[in-house]
Design a protein around this motif. Structure first.
Motif, short mmCIF file in Angstrom:
data_model
loop_
_atom_site.label_atom_id
_atom_site.label_comp_id
_atom_site.label_asym_id
_atom_site.label_seq_id
_atom_site.Cartn_x
_atom_site.Cartn_y
_atom_site.Cartn_z
N SER A 104 -8.69 2.78 -13.60
CA SER A 104 -8.06 4.10 -13.50
C SER A 104 -8.77 5.08 -13.32
CB SER A 104 -6.96 4.03 -14.54
OG SER A 104 -6.25 3.03 -14.81
N SER A 138 -8.51 4.59 -0.62
CA SER A 138 -7.19 4.93 -0.46
C SER A 138 -6.95 6.63 -0.41
CB SER A 138 -6.68 4.47 -1.37
OG SER A 138 -6.60 4.94 -2.80
N SER A 139 -7.55 7.40 -0.94
CA SER A 139 -7.29 8.72 -1.07
C SER A 139 -8.06 9.66 -0.18
CB SER A 139 -7.38 9.03 -2.59
OG SER A 139 -6.85 10.47 -2.58
N PRO A 140 -7.30 10.57 0.58
CA PRO A 140 -8.17 11.65 1.13
C PRO A 140 -8.40 12.58 0.08
CG PRO A 140 -5.85 11.74 1.67
CD PRO A 140 -5.86 10.62 0.87
N PHE A 141 -7.92 12.83 -1.10
CA PHE A 141 -8.05 13.49 -2.21
C PHE A 141 -9.23 13.39 -2.90
CE2 PHE A 141 -4.40 15.98 -1.70
CZ PHE A 141 -3.62 16.07 -2.44
N SER A 142 -10.39 13.39 -2.64
CA SER A 142 -11.62 12.57 -2.85
C SER A 142 -12.49 13.80 -3.52
CB SER A 142 -12.08 11.76 -2.02
OG SER A 142 -12.57 12.43 -1.02
N GLY A 143 -12.17 15.04 -3.59
CA GLY A 143 -12.83 16.31 -3.79
C GLY A 143 -13.64 16.05 -5.21
N MET A 183 -16.36 12.88 -5.43
CA MET A 183 -17.57 13.21 -4.74
C MET A 183 -18.40 14.26 -5.33
SD MET A 183 -17.36 11.47 -2.08
CE MET A 183 -16.19 10.61 -1.56
N SER A 234 -12.93 6.99 3.02
CA SER A 234 -12.38 6.06 4.04
C SER A 234 -12.11 6.73 5.46
CB SER A 234 -11.07 5.63 3.67
OG SER A 234 -10.19 6.66 3.19
N ARG A 235 -12.11 7.97 5.53
CA ARG A 235 -11.94 8.96 6.60
C ARG A 235 -12.89 8.40 7.55
NH1 ARG A 235 -7.33 11.76 8.00
NH2 ARG A 235 -6.00 10.79 6.32
N VAL A 262 -7.83 2.06 -8.70
CA VAL A 262 -7.46 0.64 -8.73
C VAL A 262 -6.16 0.27 -8.01
CG1 VAL A 262 -6.49 0.63 -10.98
CG2 VAL A 262 -7.65 -1.40 -10.24
N GLY A 263 -6.07 0.36 -6.78
CA GLY A 263 -5.05 0.17 -5.73
C GLY A 263 -5.51 -0.89 -4.87
N GLN A 264 -4.65 -1.55 -4.12
CA GLN A 264 -5.01 -2.37 -3.16
C GLN A 264 -6.18 -2.19 -2.40
OE1 GLN A 264 -1.29 -4.10 -1.11
NE2 GLN A 264 -1.19 -5.25 -2.89
N SER A 265 -6.30 -1.13 -1.88
CA SER A 265 -7.57 -0.98 -1.06
C SER A 265 -8.65 -1.26 -1.84
CB SER A 265 -7.57 0.46 -0.30
OG SER A 265 -6.32 0.87 0.01
N ILE A 270 -8.82 -2.99 -4.70
CA ILE A 270 -9.13 -4.70 -4.85
C ILE A 270 -9.80 -5.06 -3.58
CG2 ILE A 270 -7.74 -6.84 -5.02
CD1 ILE A 270 -5.50 -5.14 -6.66
N SER A 309 0.00 1.58 -2.86
CA SER A 309 -1.29 1.16 -2.89
C SER A 309 -1.48 0.76 -4.23
CB SER A 309 -2.13 2.24 -2.62
OG SER A 309 -1.81 3.47 -3.79
N SER A 310 -0.82 0.76 -5.34
CA SER A 310 -1.23 0.47 -6.69
C SER A 310 -0.66 -0.82 -7.34
CB SER A 310 -1.19 1.55 -7.57
OG SER A 310 -1.49 1.26 -8.58
N PRO A 311 -1.17 -1.53 -7.86
CA PRO A 311 -0.33 -2.67 -8.44
C PRO A 311 -0.06 -2.28 -9.82
CG PRO A 311 -2.64 -3.28 -8.59
CD PRO A 311 -2.54 -1.89 -7.74
N GLY A 334 -2.04 8.81 -1.00
CA GLY A 334 -3.34 8.00 -0.54
C GLY A 334 -3.09 7.76 1.02
N GLN A 335 -4.18 6.95 1.55
CA GLN A 335 -3.75 6.70 2.92
C GLN A 335 -2.59 5.60 3.22
OE1 GLN A 335 -7.54 5.37 4.91
NE2 GLN A 335 -7.56 7.47 5.65
N LYS A 382 -9.26 19.66 1.54
CA LYS A 382 -9.72 18.71 1.89
C LYS A 382 -9.02 18.22 3.35
CE LYS A 382 -12.79 16.69 -0.16
NZ LYS A 382 -14.02 15.76 0.28
#
Lengths: 317, 317
Positions: free
Chosen positions: A51, A82-87, A90, A113-114, A146-149, A151, B82-84, B147-148, B176
């Motif tokens: 997380s 998974s997230s565009p919220f990556s400020g 980064m 990912s963008r 820790v989401g599906q993407s 993983i 996106s999340s388990p 997320g995406q 963003k």
């Protein structure tokens, strides 16, 4: 090709340029990845997931300093699939990059990912080839959440550290299916916080319910404090033991073959799609289909079955 | 088919069973979705997205009570694509379900991504058909995070509320790319917290940089407090105005057509894949390919190009 030579010589600038080519989905990226491929297989890829706020970056930093003390070249690929919220992430990486800026044996790169064509996992796989061929002996593949993407991303690793921390509801989350399967070693960070031992017991209980044995670790749960450096030596030792046993048992080779398999399937899928787009002239046809559906003159799955049936007939002709 | 009749009569039990069929990817789900399709188009779907903790559930609750006061039937579909790690969200929804348990005009359902075949967005699209055909006049499509995968889900909505809150780094996140594009109305929740006005200015500044006009809202930024009910009437009015203008201008029809288009493309893609798996006998071939690649005898993209080339030749024969 001088880019190829630069990468094989381990030049930071060439590595960075190659990664940008991959991120941007440039056509020459595939050819480059193929040219690098024979030079790969030397690196150990360690996935680090958990997380947000569980202390992944701090932990990786602790491990980097130890590897550097042994003279090993290290790369970190921090991925936010998974997230565009990556400020935030980064920003953190930029701080980290400063810390290691004077050390040519450490390469740190963030990937969002963008703009990445063909899926983040595929792009990550190609970036790993670049880092591997450039002679980085250990590559940390770090995810933001820790989401599906995520993983899918850590499935590219040889071994995965799943970070947990006391509180934060992890006790419940740990019991959820899907999460326990990701980790090879379970790292309880911030072990000085109350609830750490309880969390350890819970993780061990859930592990005890699993059918298959846990790779090569006698005890896959390690308590650490990335902040105070407590337990990091134990973790490093456990990770080394896990990898040795995975190599001995053939589990590592199996995992690497699975990675190759997924890569083939993904690339095949993307190629076939491009081909079909041209074949059935989707761009020309779809407007008419949309109008018919919008007016409820037909139903979506019926229409798709009809089109696919037509395609198959055409192919068979 | 009595399930179909039950859904069209708005029976909760039939609706719940249909959703389970879709979630489990049962073969009869597609036929059911097609049968329901002619009865859809009556519902307004409101997407609600934003970072975890921004107060999406509380806001939706406030809106539900207002709709119920007008006698409208309301459904909530809470999706965690996106999340388990979905323990928290599911728990929250269970609490909510209790609150509305005695009201047959409110239907609340959570969907996780695990076990859903063919993508969450596709499954959500079919679930929306069930709720729409069952006569729910407003459907809130609520995501857990932003997320995406969540973006793909809220793209199914007629209008999207993007929730933000002061602090929490949203100020940076708002700038963003990718995030601002999701929202039609920007809801700053917890407007009593310090920084709410600053966040509003920032959002409005970013919006002013956009080329295209913002649908139908004069001011798409609304400050609310879901906790104290402050600003909710204003939000409801702004949402209604936005929808009216989108209907008048044709933007709503365009969006619904785009939704249909994505649905066709997705279903087509899934069908073609299933077909190809059978066609190139991937299961039989892939082991050999993996071994060759593992021994570095060939390179991945070269191999895939070769196979796709072979396929095309076969089709053309």
């Amino acid at each position: 090709m001088e880019l190829l030579e630069g990468i094989l010589a381990g030049q930071t600038r060439a590595v960075a340029r190659a990664i940008s080519l991959i991120e941007d989905g440039e056509p020459e990226a595939e050819a480059l990845a193929d040219e690098l491929f024979p030079h790969t297989g030397g690196a150990t890829v360690i996935g680090v997931t958990g997380s947000p706020g569980s202390g992944k970056s701090s932990l990786v930093d602790r491990l980097i300093f130890r590897e550097r003390a042994r003279g090993r070249r290290v790369a970190v690929l921090a991925v936010d699939p998974s997230s565009p919220f990556s400020g935030g992430a980064m920003l953190g990486d930029r701080l980290r990059m400063q810390e290691h800026a004077t050390d040519p044996g450490v390469f740190i790169r963030s990937m969002a990912s963008r703009g990445t064509l063909g899926g983040v996992a595929a792009a990550c796989g190609d970036v790993l080839k670049v880092l591997d061929a450039a002679g980085f002996q250990t590559i940390y593949l770090e995810t933001i959440g820790v989401g599906q993407s995520e993983i899918k991303v850590v499935e590219l690793a040889d071994a995965v550290l799943l970070l947990l921390m006391p509180g934060a509801g992890d006790e419940i989350q740990v019991l959820k299916a899907g999460v326990m399967e990701i980790g090879d070693l379970f790292v309880i960070n911030k072990c000085d916080l109350p609830g750490a031992d309880k969390l350890r017991s819970e993780v061990e209980y859930v592990l005890s319910l699993k059918d298959q044995p846990q790779g090569g670790a006698a005890d896959p749960v390690v308590l650490v404090s990335a902040l105070s450096d407590e337990g990091i030596d134990t973790l490093e030792e456990a990770l080394r033991a896990w990898l040795q046993e995975a190599q001995r048992s053939g589990a590592l080779a199996e995992r690497r073959k699975l990675r190759i398999r997924r890569e083939i399937e993904g690339a095949l899928s993307r190629k076939v799609h491009a081909l079909l787009d041209a074949h059935i002239e989707l761009p020309r046809q779809i407007e008419g289909w949309v109008e018919r559906l919008y007016r409820r003159e037909t139903a979506p799955y019926a229409l798709v079955r009809e089109q696919v049936g037509r395609l198959v007939k055409e192919w068979k002709r």
